[in-house]
Every structure is written in structure tokens, then in C-alpha cells.
Design a protein around this motif. Structure first.
Motif, PDB file in Angstrom:
ATOM      1  N   ILE A   5       0.833  -1.201   0.000  1.00 49.63           N
ATOM      2  CA  ILE A   5       0.000   0.000   0.000  1.00 49.63           C
ATOM      3  C   ILE A   5       0.867   1.250   0.000  1.00 49.63           C
ATOM      4  O   ILE A   5       0.613   2.201  -0.741  1.00 49.63           O
ATOM      5  N   ALA A   6       1.919   1.241   0.820  1.00 48.14           N
ATOM      6  CA  ALA A   6       2.818   2.401   0.866  1.00 48.14           C
ATOM      7  C   ALA A   6       3.465   2.640  -0.496  1.00 48.14           C
ATOM      8  O   ALA A   6       3.554   3.794  -0.957  1.00 48.14           O
ATOM      9  N   LEU A   7       3.919   1.593  -1.150  1.00 51.60           N
ATOM     10  CA  LEU A   7       4.530   1.738  -2.470  1.00 51.60           C
ATOM     11  C   LEU A   7       3.524   2.242  -3.497  1.00 51.60           C
ATOM     12  O   LEU A   7       3.838   3.125  -4.309  1.00 51.60           O
ATOM     13  N   GLU A   8       2.321   1.707  -3.484  1.00 54.58           N
ATOM     14  CA  GLU A   8       1.285   2.168  -4.407  1.00 54.58           C
ATOM     15  C   GLU A   8       0.990   3.649  -4.201  1.00 54.58           C
ATOM     16  O   GLU A   8       0.827   4.390  -5.165  1.00 54.58           O
ATOM     17  N   LYS A   9       0.932   4.080  -2.957  1.00 50.62           N
ATOM     18  CA  LYS A   9       0.675   5.494  -2.669  1.00 50.62           C
ATOM     19  C   LYS A   9       1.804   6.385  -3.164  1.00 50.62           C
ATOM     20  O   LYS A   9       1.590   7.566  -3.435  1.00 50.62           O
ATOM     21  N   MET A  10       3.002   5.821  -3.318  1.00 49.15           N
ATOM     22  CA  MET A  10       4.141   6.575  -3.856  1.00 49.15           C
ATOM     23  C   MET A  10       4.206   6.462  -5.377  1.00 49.15           C
ATOM     24  O   MET A  10       5.119   6.983  -6.000  1.00 49.15           O
ATOM     25  N   GLY A  11       3.269   5.752  -5.976  1.00 51.32           N
ATOM     26  CA  GLY A  11       3.228   5.627  -7.417  1.00 51.32           C
ATOM     27  C   GLY A  11       3.989   4.450  -7.989  1.00 51.32           C
ATOM     28  O   GLY A  11       4.197   4.370  -9.196  1.00 51.32           O
ATOM     29  N   VAL A  12       4.405   3.531  -7.137  1.00 54.74           N
ATOM     30  CA  VAL A  12       5.149   2.353  -7.584  1.00 54.74           C
ATOM     31  C   VAL A  12       4.157   1.206  -7.778  1.00 54.74           C
ATOM     32  O   VAL A  12       3.535   0.762  -6.812  1.00 54.74           O
ATOM     33  N   PRO A  13       3.995   0.713  -9.016  1.00 60.28           N
ATOM     34  CA  PRO A  13       3.087  -0.412  -9.226  1.00 60.28           C
ATOM     35  C   PRO A  13       3.519  -1.613  -8.383  1.00 60.28           C
ATOM     36  O   PRO A  13       4.685  -2.010  -8.402  1.00 60.28           O
ATOM     37  N   THR A  14       2.588  -2.166  -7.652  1.00 60.91           N
ATOM     38  CA  THR A  14       2.918  -3.190  -6.664  1.00 60.91           C
ATOM     39  C   THR A  14       1.883  -4.306  -6.680  1.00 60.91           C
ATOM     40  O   THR A  14       0.703  -4.052  -6.861  1.00 60.91           O
TER      41      THR A  14
END
Length: 71
Positions: A5-14
Motif C-alpha cells: 500500500i505504501a509503495l502504491e501510494k508513492m506511485g510504484v506499481p505493486t
């Protein structure tokens, strides 16, 4: 789930992958993370005791769901 979730919120597809016993926890973490419908892949438990070949099979099994989430 938290890291995904943290990565997705930073724009990193996860893509998060969890095993069946952790689905309730994954849903709770998604809700707490502010993305209650956060998609993830569920695989049969366990993974840790699998042979390399069996683990490869589970990874292959997950590919369609991983690709669906990343699209």
C-alpha cells in the motif's frame, strides 16, 4: 500488505501476494491503509516448506492474477 500500500501510494506499481490464512489480515491492513479494495493475490498455504520446483509452480499459478493487478 502495508509495504504494498505504501509503495502504491508513492506511485510504484505493486502486487502483494499472501497465502490463504492471511486473507483476513490482508483485508484489515488494506482497510487501515485507506484502500479497502486494494487488490492482491492469494496462494495456497504454505510456501515456506515447498521445494524450489513446487514454489516455481505456485509462482506460475500467480502470474495471471499478478498481470491483472498490474494492468
Amino acid at each position: 500488505m502495508h509495504d504494498g500500500i505504501a509503495l502504491e501510494k508513492m506511485g510504484v506499481p505493486t502486487v502483494v501476494i499472501c497465502t490463504e490464512p492471511f486473507v483476513s489480515s490482508a483485508n484489515a491492513m488494506a482497510k487501515l491503509g485507506g484502500i479497502p479494495d486494494f487488490p492482491y493475490v492469494v496462494l495456497p498455504h504454505p510456501l515456506g516448506s515447498l521445494s524450489p520446483g513446487q514454489l516455481r509452480g505456485r509462482a506460475i499459478q500467480a502470474i495471471p492474477d499478478v498481470l491483472r493487478i498490474l494492468r
